[in-house]
Design an enzyme around this catalytic site. Structure first.
Site, PDB file in Angstrom:
ATOM      1  N   HIS A  10       0.871  -1.184   0.000  1.00 13.81           N
ATOM      2  CA  HIS A  10       0.000   0.000   0.000  1.00 13.81           C
ATOM      3  C   HIS A  10       0.901   1.225   0.000  1.00 13.81           C
ATOM      4  CE1 HIS A  10      -3.525  -2.508   1.194  1.00 13.81           C
ATOM      5  NE2 HIS A  10      -2.568  -3.252   1.734  1.00 13.81           N
ATOM      6  N   GLU A 187      -7.196 -12.521   6.102  1.00  8.92           N
ATOM      7  CA  GLU A 187      -6.194 -11.914   6.994  1.00  8.92           C
ATOM      8  C   GLU A 187      -6.753 -12.024   8.417  1.00  8.92           C
ATOM      9  OE1 GLU A 187      -5.706  -7.656   6.572  1.00  8.92           O
ATOM     10  OE2 GLU A 187      -3.774  -7.632   7.615  1.00  8.92           O
ATOM     11  N   ASP A 266       2.668  -2.701   4.491  1.00  9.20           N
ATOM     12  CA  ASP A 266       2.786  -1.293   4.913  1.00  9.20           C
ATOM     13  C   ASP A 266       4.120  -1.130   5.629  1.00  9.20           C
ATOM     14  OD1 ASP A 266      -0.110  -0.286   4.401  1.00  9.20           O
ATOM     15  OD2 ASP A 266      -0.362  -2.172   5.484  1.00  9.20           O
TER      16      ASP A 266
HETATM   17  N1  HPA Z   1      -5.243  -5.048   5.511  1.00  8.13           N
HETATM   18  C1  HPA Z   1      -6.330  -4.386   5.144  1.00  8.13           C
HETATM   19  N2  HPA Z   1      -6.296  -3.125   4.727  1.00  8.13           N
HETATM   20  C2  HPA Z   1      -5.124  -2.507   4.658  1.00  8.13           C
HETATM   21  C3  HPA Z   1      -3.960  -3.149   5.035  1.00  8.13           C
HETATM   22  C4  HPA Z   1      -4.014  -4.493   5.468  1.00  8.13           C
HETATM   23  O1  HPA Z   1      -3.019  -5.157   5.821  1.00  8.13           O
HETATM   24  N3  HPA Z   1      -2.964  -2.236   4.860  1.00  8.13           N
HETATM   25  C5  HPA Z   1      -3.515  -1.109   4.381  1.00  8.13           C
HETATM   26  N4  HPA Z   1      -4.831  -1.254   4.266  1.00  8.13           N
HETATM   27 ZN    ZN Z   2      -2.582  -5.111   2.629  1.00  4.13          ZN
END
Ligand code: HPA
Ligand code: ZN
Length: 307
Positions: A10, A187, A266
């Site tokens: 991102h 996730e 990130d």
């Molecule tokens: N997960 C979901 N949304 C996100 C993430 C992530 O790891 N990083 C930035 N937006």
């Molecule tokens: Zn992500």
């Protein structure tokens, strides 16, 4: 150092505290602190949402084309130094539109940096799932005049409670435009979210996907269809999806024959860029050089053609 493609990154998550401070000064924005170490000290997260709160708050410093350019140029340089030779980069237009930053500023600034990239690179526009499907459709329509600036769409932000099925129509619209489709799933959400991303969104890759391992039928599907999974080990530890890196399921995913890749997600927030993830997998998880070679080779197999 291995050459690899980075497929789950991102761009707003590459905003280092030093750049937060520099852009706040440039744009005369007040911050709670201008001390970079004090900013970094706040990067202690309990879960995805506690990270997202900080991630969206820090974006307030991104205002001009130049700011978006400088953010992406810094990432591309740093990624290249870490062996990245192909980058597919997420961005979150809704997080900027909602602060009054026009789409044109975001596309123009990011695209200018990618034009001077040291390696092939492209943008993937993500929808914020917690803002719902209607807003996603609006942003896709608004982005179509910039169609040549991005190669695909993704789905990110708070996962649980916002299943992929909500976004069927906007992903159909994207497919009709010839855009690639990826989605964060598995996730924090369960295997059912991964099934939906495949069956309903026709996602070509799954971002994260670690919880797919809870469902053997899903593992078989991912293996048989060679669906890539863009796994982010340091992110999973920092957001407490796994207790420690030693507990990470990545080696088992490789053993299952899945097309898994390693990515930084990130990096400004999670303690490392993509090579740092590879080093941690070797040093903390004890992964072999052969396993790491496979992961790096997988990243090119999983990449979209930028031609
Ligand atoms: N997960 C979901 N949304 C996100 C993430 C992530 O790891 N990083 C930035 N937006
Ligand atoms: Zn992500």
């Amino acid at each position: 150092m291995r050459r690899k493609a980075e497929l789950h990154l991102h761009i707003e998550g590459t905003l280092e505290p030093e750049l937060v401070v520099e852009l706040a000064r440039r744009n005369r924005i007040e911050l709670p602190t201008f001390d970079v170490e004090a900013i970094r000290a706040r990067y202690d997260f309990a879960n995805l949402q506690s990270f997202l709160d900080v991630y969206y708050a820090n974006m307030a410093v991104l205002r001009s084309e130049q700011d978006f350019h400088d953010l992406a140029a810094a990432y591309l340089r740093r990624a290249h130094d870490q062996g990245v030779r192909h980058a597919e980069i997420f961005f979150d237009p809704q997080a900027h539109l909602s602060r009054g930053i026009p789409l044109d500023v975001v596309f123009t600034g990011l695209s200018a940096a990618l034009k001077d990239s040291p390696m092939p690179s492209a943008l993937i526009m993500c929808f914020l799932r917690d803002r719902g499907a209607e807003e996603a459709e609006q942003v896709l329509r608004a982005a179509l005049p910039y169609r040549e600036h991005f190669i695909g769409v993704g789905l990110d932000s708070a996962e649980v409670g916002y299943p992929p099925s909500l976004f069927r129509r906007v992903f159909e619209m994207a497919a009709a435009e010839g855009l690639h489709r990826v989605a964060h799933a598995g996730e924090e959400g369960g295997p059912d979210y991964v099934w939906e991303a495949l069956d309903i969104l026709r996602a070509e890759r799954i971002d994260h996907g670690i919880r797919a391992m809870e469902d053997p039928a899903l593992v078989a599907r991912l293996r048989e269809e060679r669906i890539p999974l863009t796994v982010c080990p340091l992110s999973n530890v920092r957001l407490r999806a796994v207790p420690t890196l030693r507990d990470h399921i990545l080696p088992a995913m490789l053993d299952e024959g899945l097309l898994v890749t390693v990515n930084s997600d990130d990096p400004a927030y999670f303690g490392g860029y993509v090579e740092d993830n590879f080093v941690a997998l070797r040093d903390e998880l004890g992964m072999s050089e052969d396993q790491l070679d496979t992961l790096a080779q997988n990243s090119f197999k999983a990449a979209f053609s930028l031609g």
